[in-house]
Design a protein around this motif. Structure first.
Motif, mmCIF file in Angstrom:
data_model
loop_
_atom_site.group_PDB
_atom_site.id
_atom_site.type_symbol
_atom_site.label_atom_id
_atom_site.label_comp_id
_atom_site.label_asym_id
_atom_site.label_seq_id
_atom_site.Cartn_x
_atom_site.Cartn_y
_atom_site.Cartn_z
ATOM 1 N N ILE A 118 0.865 -1.176 0.000
ATOM 2 C CA ILE A 118 0.000 0.000 0.000
ATOM 3 C C ILE A 118 0.902 1.226 0.000
ATOM 4 O O ILE A 118 1.731 1.390 0.894
ATOM 5 C CB ILE A 118 -0.911 0.010 1.234
ATOM 6 N N SER A 119 0.752 2.084 -0.996
ATOM 7 C CA SER A 119 1.594 3.275 -1.049
ATOM 8 C C SER A 119 0.760 4.486 -1.427
ATOM 9 O O SER A 119 -0.192 4.382 -2.213
ATOM 10 C CB SER A 119 2.744 3.086 -2.038
ATOM 11 N N ASP A 120 1.099 5.624 -0.826
ATOM 12 C CA ASP A 120 0.481 6.914 -1.134
ATOM 13 C C ASP A 120 -1.032 6.874 -1.004
ATOM 14 O O ASP A 120 -1.762 7.387 -1.856
ATOM 15 C CB ASP A 120 0.910 7.373 -2.531
ATOM 16 N N HIS A 121 -1.503 6.270 0.081
ATOM 17 C CA HIS A 121 -2.930 6.214 0.378
ATOM 18 C C HIS A 121 -3.285 7.244 1.458
ATOM 19 O O HIS A 121 -2.494 7.496 2.378
ATOM 20 C CB HIS A 121 -3.328 4.836 0.902
ATOM 21 N N LEU A 122 -4.477 7.787 1.361
ATOM 22 C CA LEU A 122 -5.122 8.490 2.466
ATOM 23 C C LEU A 122 -6.263 7.605 2.944
ATOM 24 O O LEU A 122 -7.180 7.300 2.167
ATOM 25 C CB LEU A 122 -5.658 9.851 2.020
ATOM 26 N N VAL A 123 -6.193 7.174 4.203
ATOM 27 C CA VAL A 123 -7.211 6.281 4.766
ATOM 28 C C VAL A 123 -7.869 7.009 5.931
ATOM 29 O O VAL A 123 -7.197 7.360 6.908
ATOM 30 C CB VAL A 123 -6.590 4.950 5.228
ATOM 31 N N THR A 124 -9.163 7.241 5.823
ATOM 32 C CA THR A 124 -9.838 8.016 6.868
ATOM 33 C C THR A 124 -10.183 7.174 8.087
ATOM 34 O O THR A 124 -10.553 7.731 9.124
ATOM 35 C CB THR A 124 -11.121 8.661 6.317
ATOM 36 N N GLY A 125 -10.075 5.855 7.979
ATOM 37 C CA GLY A 125 -10.283 4.972 9.119
ATOM 38 C C GLY A 125 -8.988 4.302 9.515
ATOM 39 O O GLY A 125 -7.930 4.938 9.566
ATOM 40 N N THR A 126 -9.044 2.997 9.769
ATOM 41 C CA THR A 126 -7.889 2.207 10.209
ATOM 42 C C THR A 126 -7.519 1.204 9.130
ATOM 43 O O THR A 126 -8.395 0.648 8.462
ATOM 44 C CB THR A 126 -8.216 1.486 11.528
ATOM 45 N N ILE A 127 -6.220 0.980 8.960
ATOM 46 C CA ILE A 127 -5.772 -0.108 8.090
ATOM 47 C C ILE A 127 -5.723 -1.377 8.928
ATOM 48 O O ILE A 127 -4.944 -1.474 9.884
ATOM 49 C CB ILE A 127 -4.407 0.185 7.458
ATOM 50 N N LEU A 128 -6.577 -2.338 8.589
ATOM 51 C CA LEU A 128 -6.672 -3.607 9.293
ATOM 52 C C LEU A 128 -5.900 -4.642 8.490
ATOM 53 O O LEU A 128 -6.314 -5.041 7.398
ATOM 54 C CB LEU A 128 -8.131 -4.026 9.440
ATOM 55 N N VAL A 129 -4.773 -5.067 9.024
ATOM 56 C CA VAL A 129 -3.879 -5.975 8.302
ATOM 57 C C VAL A 129 -4.244 -7.408 8.662
ATOM 58 O O VAL A 129 -4.034 -7.855 9.791
ATOM 59 C CB VAL A 129 -2.410 -5.677 8.631
ATOM 60 N N LYS A 130 -4.763 -8.161 7.686
ATOM 61 C CA LYS A 130 -5.161 -9.551 7.899
ATOM 62 C C LYS A 130 -4.440 -10.459 6.908
ATOM 63 O O LYS A 130 -5.019 -11.414 6.379
ATOM 64 C CB LYS A 130 -6.678 -9.693 7.765
ATOM 65 N N ALA A 131 -3.179 -10.156 6.654
ATOM 66 C CA ALA A 131 -2.360 -10.962 5.751
ATOM 67 C C ALA A 131 -0.899 -10.735 6.115
ATOM 68 O O ALA A 131 -0.534 -9.711 6.702
ATOM 69 C CB ALA A 131 -2.607 -10.583 4.294
ATOM 70 N N ALA A 132 -0.057 -11.700 5.762
ATOM 71 C CA ALA A 132 1.371 -11.609 6.074
ATOM 72 C C ALA A 132 2.104 -10.784 5.027
ATOM 73 O O ALA A 132 1.640 -10.605 3.897
ATOM 74 C CB ALA A 132 1.969 -13.017 6.139
ATOM 75 N N ASP A 133 3.263 -10.265 5.436
ATOM 76 C CA ASP A 133 4.206 -9.608 4.525
ATOM 77 C C ASP A 133 3.605 -8.393 3.834
ATOM 78 O O ASP A 133 3.897 -8.113 2.668
ATOM 79 C CB ASP A 133 4.718 -10.604 3.482
ATOM 80 N N VAL A 134 2.782 -7.651 4.545
ATOM 81 C CA VAL A 134 2.190 -6.426 4.005
ATOM 82 C C VAL A 134 3.163 -5.264 4.214
ATOM 83 O O VAL A 134 3.858 -5.188 5.233
ATOM 84 C CB VAL A 134 0.836 -6.136 4.678
ATOM 85 N N THR A 135 3.217 -4.348 3.238
ATOM 86 C CA THR A 135 4.048 -3.148 3.331
ATOM 87 C C THR A 135 3.154 -1.919 3.152
ATOM 88 O O THR A 135 2.334 -1.869 2.232
ATOM 89 C CB THR A 135 5.142 -3.144 2.257
ATOM 90 N N ILE A 136 3.336 -0.940 4.031
ATOM 91 C CA ILE A 136 2.606 0.329 3.948
ATOM 92 C C ILE A 136 3.637 1.445 3.842
ATOM 93 O O ILE A 136 4.488 1.581 4.727
ATOM 94 C CB ILE A 136 1.706 0.546 5.176
ATOM 95 N N ARG A 137 3.560 2.234 2.773
ATOM 96 C CA ARG A 137 4.544 3.299 2.556
ATOM 97 C C ARG A 137 3.840 4.622 2.225
ATOM 98 O O ARG A 137 2.810 4.637 1.559
ATOM 99 C CB ARG A 137 5.475 2.951 1.393
ATOM 100 N N ARG A 138 4.440 5.706 2.674
ATOM 101 C CA ARG A 138 4.033 7.061 2.300
ATOM 102 C C ARG A 138 2.512 7.225 2.340
ATOM 103 O O ARG A 138 1.896 7.661 1.364
ATOM 104 C CB ARG A 138 4.553 7.421 0.905
ATOM 105 N N SER A 139 1.928 6.917 3.477
ATOM 106 C CA SER A 139 0.483 7.006 3.593
ATOM 107 C C SER A 139 0.096 7.812 4.827
ATOM 108 O O SER A 139 0.825 7.848 5.819
ATOM 109 C CB SER A 139 -0.139 5.608 3.639
ATOM 110 N N ARG A 140 -1.065 8.441 4.735
ATOM 111 C CA ARG A 140 -1.620 9.233 5.848
ATOM 112 C C ARG A 140 -2.895 8.547 6.307
ATOM 113 O O ARG A 140 -3.763 8.201 5.503
ATOM 114 C CB ARG A 140 -1.909 10.660 5.387
ATOM 115 N N ILE A 141 -3.007 8.378 7.626
ATOM 116 C CA ILE A 141 -4.099 7.590 8.200
ATOM 117 C C ILE A 141 -4.695 8.374 9.358
ATOM 118 O O ILE A 141 -3.969 8.922 10.196
ATOM 119 C CB ILE A 141 -3.567 6.227 8.692
ATOM 120 N N TYR A 142 -6.011 8.426 9.414
ATOM 121 C CA TYR A 142 -6.680 9.114 10.517
ATOM 122 C C TYR A 142 -7.024 8.175 11.672
ATOM 123 O O TYR A 142 -7.250 8.624 12.790
ATOM 124 C CB TYR A 142 -7.964 9.788 10.026
ATOM 125 N N GLY A 143 -7.099 6.873 11.408
ATOM 126 C CA GLY A 143 -7.415 5.916 12.467
ATOM 127 C C GLY A 143 -6.177 5.295 13.065
ATOM 128 O O GLY A 143 -5.752 5.641 14.163
#
Length: 350
Positions: A118-143
């Protein structure tokens, strides 16, 4: 779906069996009798997942004379290199200057495919990670970001150049959930602004738990005016509870705008493995650095901002520390991320 009881930093709450997300939260729990630290006698430990410990009576809100002026956001220093001898600032963590999202997600984003980036996302809630080896980059999150769901850790999570900040128009969040958690994750150049809780490390007894690395990151913690009198959330910068081994290296954690704090780094005697604590700048809290649970091979190079903790710079069990060196009380420029002067060497961890 069923729900199980947990303790949060703010008190008693519930986690959904299907999502692991908190459903409700109530007021702060009183301390239990001797022999059951952090729990009410009426709640059996078997019903708990990753409860946050209640704060000992010795940690109370700082007197009004110690309250610094409140501001909505930290001043961002120019984006650049925050490597030692500098320390992380708001300007060299989180998304880069001039950033704009490539994709906006309204509400929660649930990730179920292994290896997702996941890159360059704006997420107004929460990122719920339900998988292995996930990468989150350059993102803004309100939750927030959470990989402890339905009693399972979804590990090998990497988070870089990502921030958990307030919604537009909200100066200080009343959200009591941690910004990043819970186990088997790396958070690098992450940023938290005006939240009650920063990072959570825990769930070591659940499937998939593993080492946590938090490095080169920045947090300014704050509590809304009046909340300490009504809820008393006892926020932390980094809190361990039933936590796996952690590496906490080269972070700036500023808790001066929290009027009822626990500590910028809080790893108590609550089934924590301990870890390595190096080169952090810490401000605020009852004590700025509290290490009383687990084993700490190295506690070195940490700087406590002079006059910012209520009771003292450190509360550490020396018997649990291997190397203790180069820790000191300092004056500090938060805008530039530089130590101005070392005022006292902390020769002894006691």
């Amino acid at each position: 779906m069923f729900a199980v009881a947990v303790l949060t930093t703010a008190g008693f709450g519930w986690y959904s069996s299907s999502s692991g997300r908190p459903l409700t939260t109530t007021g702060h729990l009183p301390l239990a009798p001797a022999g059951t630290p952090g729990f009410e006698q009426s709640i059996p430990p078997s019903a708990l997942t990753i409860p946050a410990p209640s704060v000992p009576p010795s940690v109370s809100p700082p007197p009004a004379s110690r309250k610094p002026p409140k501001s909505a956001t930290p001043k961002a220093a120019p984006k650049g290199d925050c490597a030692l001898p500098a320390y992380p600032t708001a300007g060299c963590t989180g998304v880069p200057a001039g950033w704009s999202p490539q994709k906006t997600v309204q509400g929660d984003l649930t990730v179920t495919k292994a290896g997702t980036v996941i890159s360059d996302h704006l997420v107004t809630g929460t990122i719920l990670v339900k998988a292995a080896d996930v990468t989150i980059r350059r993102s803004r999150i309100y939750g927030g970001v959470d990989n402890f769901l339905a009693d399972r850790i979804y590990g090998h999570l990497t988070i870089e150049d990502t921030e958990v900040v307030n919604k537009p128009g909200e100066s200080v969040s009343s959200n009591e959930q941690y910004a990043f958690g819970v186990a088997d994750y790396t958070c690098r150049r992450c940023k938290v602004v005006n939240r009650i809780e920063g990072w959570r490390i825990g769930a070591n007894s659940f499937a998939g738990a593993g080492k946590v690395v938090i490095e080169d990151s920045y947090a300014q913690l704050a509590v809304p005016d009046g909340m300490c009198e009504s809820v008393d959330p006892h926020g932390d910068g980094i809190q361990g509870y039933g936590a796996p081994t952690a590496v906490i290296r080269h972070n700036t954690i500023d808790q001066r705008r929290d009027d009822c704090p626990t500590s910028p780094i809080f790893i108590p005697d609550q089934d924590n493995a301990g870890g390595t604590i190096e080169d952090n700048v810490l401000a605020g809290g009852g004590y700025a650095l509290r290490l009383t649970g687990g084993s700490f091979p190295s506690v070195t190079g940490n700087k406590i901002v002079k006059g910012s903790p209520v009771y003292g710079p450190v509360e550490v069990d020396c018997a649990k520390v291997g190397e203790w060196a180069d820790n000191a009380v300092v004056t500090y420029d938060f805008d530039r991320g530089v130590v101005l002067k070392e005022t006292k060497k902390l020769q002894d961890c006691g």
